[in-house]
Enzyme design. Structure first.
Site, PDB file in Angstrom:
ATOM      1  N   GLY A  31       0.803  -1.221   0.000  1.00 43.23           N
ATOM      2  CA  GLY A  31       0.000   0.000   0.000  1.00 43.23           C
ATOM      3  C   GLY A  31       0.831   1.263   0.000  1.00 43.23           C
ATOM      4  O   GLY A  31       2.025   1.237  -0.251  1.00 43.23           O
ATOM      5  N   LEU A  33       0.495   3.599  -2.199  1.00 42.17           N
ATOM      6  CA  LEU A  33       0.921   3.366  -3.581  1.00 42.17           C
ATOM      7  C   LEU A  33       1.506   4.619  -4.225  1.00 42.17           C
ATOM      8  O   LEU A  33       1.052   5.730  -3.972  1.00 42.17           O
ATOM      9  CB  LEU A  33      -0.265   2.866  -4.407  1.00 42.17           C
ATOM     10  CG  LEU A  33      -0.939   1.592  -3.876  1.00 42.17           C
ATOM     11  CD1 LEU A  33      -2.106   1.192  -4.779  1.00 42.17           C
ATOM     12  CD2 LEU A  33       0.057   0.436  -3.763  1.00 42.17           C
ATOM     13  N   GLU A  35       4.077   5.862  -8.005  1.00 41.91           N
ATOM     14  CA  GLU A  35       4.246   5.592  -9.443  1.00 41.91           C
ATOM     15  C   GLU A  35       4.931   4.253  -9.730  1.00 41.91           C
ATOM     16  O   GLU A  35       4.744   3.674 -10.793  1.00 41.91           O
ATOM     17  CB  GLU A  35       5.039   6.725 -10.103  1.00 41.91           C
ATOM     18  CG  GLU A  35       4.220   7.975 -10.364  1.00 41.91           C
ATOM     19  CD  GLU A  35       3.028   7.719 -11.284  1.00 41.91           C
ATOM     20  OE1 GLU A  35       3.213   7.037 -12.311  1.00 41.91           O
ATOM     21  OE2 GLU A  35       1.920   8.170 -10.955  1.00 41.91           O
ATOM     22  N   GLY A  36       5.773   3.801  -8.801  1.00 39.62           N
ATOM     23  CA  GLY A  36       6.423   2.500  -8.981  1.00 39.62           C
ATOM     24  C   GLY A  36       5.389   1.391  -9.003  1.00 39.62           C
ATOM     25  O   GLY A  36       5.386   0.513  -9.884  1.00 39.62           O
ATOM     26  N   HIS A  37       4.472   1.429  -8.025  1.00 42.07           N
ATOM     27  CA  HIS A  37       3.378   0.451  -8.002  1.00 42.07           C
ATOM     28  C   HIS A  37       2.505   0.616  -9.248  1.00 42.07           C
ATOM     29  O   HIS A  37       2.103  -0.362  -9.876  1.00 42.07           O
ATOM     30  CB  HIS A  37       2.495   0.654  -6.761  1.00 42.07           C
ATOM     31  CG  HIS A  37       3.205   0.527  -5.453  1.00 42.07           C
ATOM     32  ND1 HIS A  37       3.433   1.608  -4.632  1.00 42.07           N
ATOM     33  CD2 HIS A  37       3.733  -0.535  -4.811  1.00 42.07           C
ATOM     34  CE1 HIS A  37       4.059   1.211  -3.529  1.00 42.07           C
ATOM     35  NE2 HIS A  37       4.263  -0.088  -3.618  1.00 42.07           N
ATOM     36  N   GLY A 147       8.598  -5.391  -8.754  1.00 39.11           N
ATOM     37  CA  GLY A 147       9.552  -4.378  -9.182  1.00 39.11           C
ATOM     38  C   GLY A 147      10.991  -4.823  -8.945  1.00 39.11           C
ATOM     39  O   GLY A 147      11.298  -5.452  -7.932  1.00 39.11           O
ATOM     40  N   VAL A 176      11.185   2.622 -10.876  1.00 33.26           N
ATOM     41  CA  VAL A 176      10.718   3.969 -11.222  1.00 33.26           C
ATOM     42  C   VAL A 176      11.370   4.948 -10.250  1.00 33.26           C
ATOM     43  O   VAL A 176      11.411   4.714  -9.036  1.00 33.26           O
ATOM     44  CB  VAL A 176       9.178   4.048 -11.136  1.00 33.26           C
ATOM     45  CG1 VAL A 176       8.691   5.460 -11.430  1.00 33.26           C
ATOM     46  CG2 VAL A 176       8.552   3.048 -12.096  1.00 33.26           C
ATOM     47  N   SER A 185       9.830   5.009  -3.202  1.00 28.24           N
ATOM     48  CA  SER A 185       9.584   4.038  -2.139  1.00 28.24           C
ATOM     49  C   SER A 185       8.557   4.648  -1.198  1.00 28.24           C
ATOM     50  O   SER A 185       8.582   5.857  -0.958  1.00 28.24           O
ATOM     51  CB  SER A 185      10.887   3.773  -1.374  1.00 28.24           C
ATOM     52  OG  SER A 185      10.606   3.175  -0.123  1.00 28.24           O
ATOM     53  N   ARG A 187       8.675   4.375   1.791  1.00 25.31           N
ATOM     54  CA  ARG A 187       9.458   4.849   2.937  1.00 25.31           C
ATOM     55  C   ARG A 187      10.063   6.240   2.702  1.00 25.31           C
ATOM     56  O   ARG A 187      10.523   6.868   3.666  1.00 25.31           O
ATOM     57  CB  ARG A 187      10.559   3.854   3.303  1.00 25.31           C
ATOM     58  CG  ARG A 187      10.009   2.575   3.925  1.00 25.31           C
ATOM     59  CD  ARG A 187      11.112   1.694   4.498  1.00 25.31           C
ATOM     60  NE  ARG A 187      10.572   0.625   5.334  1.00 25.31           N
ATOM     61  CZ  ARG A 187      10.380  -0.628   4.916  1.00 25.31           C
ATOM     62  NH1 ARG A 187      10.696  -0.973   3.685  1.00 25.31           N
ATOM     63  NH2 ARG A 187       9.873  -1.529   5.727  1.00 25.31           N
TER      64      ARG A 187
END
Ligand code: AMP
Length: 285
Positions: A31, A33, A35-37, A147, A176, A185, A187
């Site tokens: 969760g 979320l 752009e990578g997700h 990813g 990304v 991330s 994080r």
């Protein structure tokens, strides 16, 4: 878009899709979320009939001293993003639904967990393998998207799929990044502005290693020393590891002779971040 919070509910949707022979793409996430997700979800949307996103902050992949309790969460925002990307189902179980009282079974790969993040997080991949296998069994995907930002995770999951004869295609997606090179991330939300700037040294160290490889350097000791130097120049960053491994058994190598994973982890303030690149002879990632 459907939202299931129990295994039984999720199975209802999955069974009906599978009975119509629809290809199901799964994107497992914790969760918050970004752009990578989204890039993985978009890829799944292009390649599958239905996309399932799991949103579950998996307690078994966090050690007791890690950030499970404060890991960022914003389910309402995740729902909106998934809706806008054409997701068919969000699976959002509670920890008790996934690990009811008496839960006792775990999946491990001590060999591929030996180096890189496995060394500093010795129980992490056991938690990842266990939760992903459970998600695979509950959500029965045709393809599952991960990813390469978490490259060790991808290689370990590939090993599990092969070893346990799972009939699921694992699809990698590129890392990304922000325009300045920082890998996205969840994080990153922990970082102050100053720490965000300092965190750029992770990608800068990797870029330096990549340019040395391109100019013909093959000794991992030299490449690692260069990465350590780049990170040491930034006082807010404390290196956890910088390692180079081959991509079959993820063993440390003295010299880069074929495909290799160049990876590092570092604490930026209190936040642990990771980044890497895959060297494929001539660099393709
Ligand atoms: P997480 O929610 O951090 O557990 O990540 C869920 C999935 O998204 C994993 O397969 C990650 O590798 C992937 N992912 C996370 N960050 C990125 C990124 N910056 N680029 C591409 N994929 C990512």
């Amino acid at each position: 878009m459907e939202i299931a919070t129990t295994v039984a509910e999720a199975r209802g949707f999955i069974r009906s899709w599978r009975s119509h022979d629809l290809a199901i793409g799964l994107v497992p996430t914790m969760g918050y979320l970004h752009e990578g997700h989204a890039s993985l979800i978009q890829k799944a949307r292009e390649e599958c009939d239905r996309v399932v996103v799991s949103v579950f902050v998996n307690p078994t992949q966090f050690a007791p001293n890690e950030d499970l309790a404060k890991y960022p969460r914003d389910f309402a925002k995740d729902v909106k993003l998934c809706e806008s990307l054409g997701v068919g189902l969000i699976f959002h179980p509670s920890p008790e639904e996934m690990y009811p009282p008496g839960y006792a079974t775990y999946v491990e790969d001590p060999k591929l967990s030996e180096n890189l993040c496995g060394r500093s997080r010795p129980t992490h991949f056991r938690g990842v393998l266990t939760v992903v296998l459970k998600l695979f069994l509950i959500l029965e995907p045709t393809r599952a998207y991960f990813g390469l930002k978490d490259a060790q995770q991808f290689f370990i999951l590939k090993r599990m799929v092969t070893d346990l004869n799972l009939d699921i295609a694992l699809v990698p997606g590129p890392t990304v990044r922000e325009l300045n090179g920082l890998a996205l991330s969840s994080r990153n939300s922990y970082l102050s502005e100053e720490e965000k700037k300092a965190a750029l040294s992770l990608n800068q160290a990797l870029t330096l290693a990549k340019s040395l490889l391109r100019s013909g350097e093959r000794q991992t000791a030299t490449l690692i020393a260069a990465m350590k130097g780049a990170v040491a120049a930034e006082p807010l960053v404390k290196l956890d590891y910088a390692e180079i491994v081959e991509t079959t058994g993820l063993s440390l190598i003295p010299e880069v002779t074929g495909e290799a994973l160049v990876a590092l982890a570092a604490y930026v303030g209190k936040t642990r971040l990771i980044d890497n690149f895959l060297w494929e002879g001539e660099d393709k990632v």
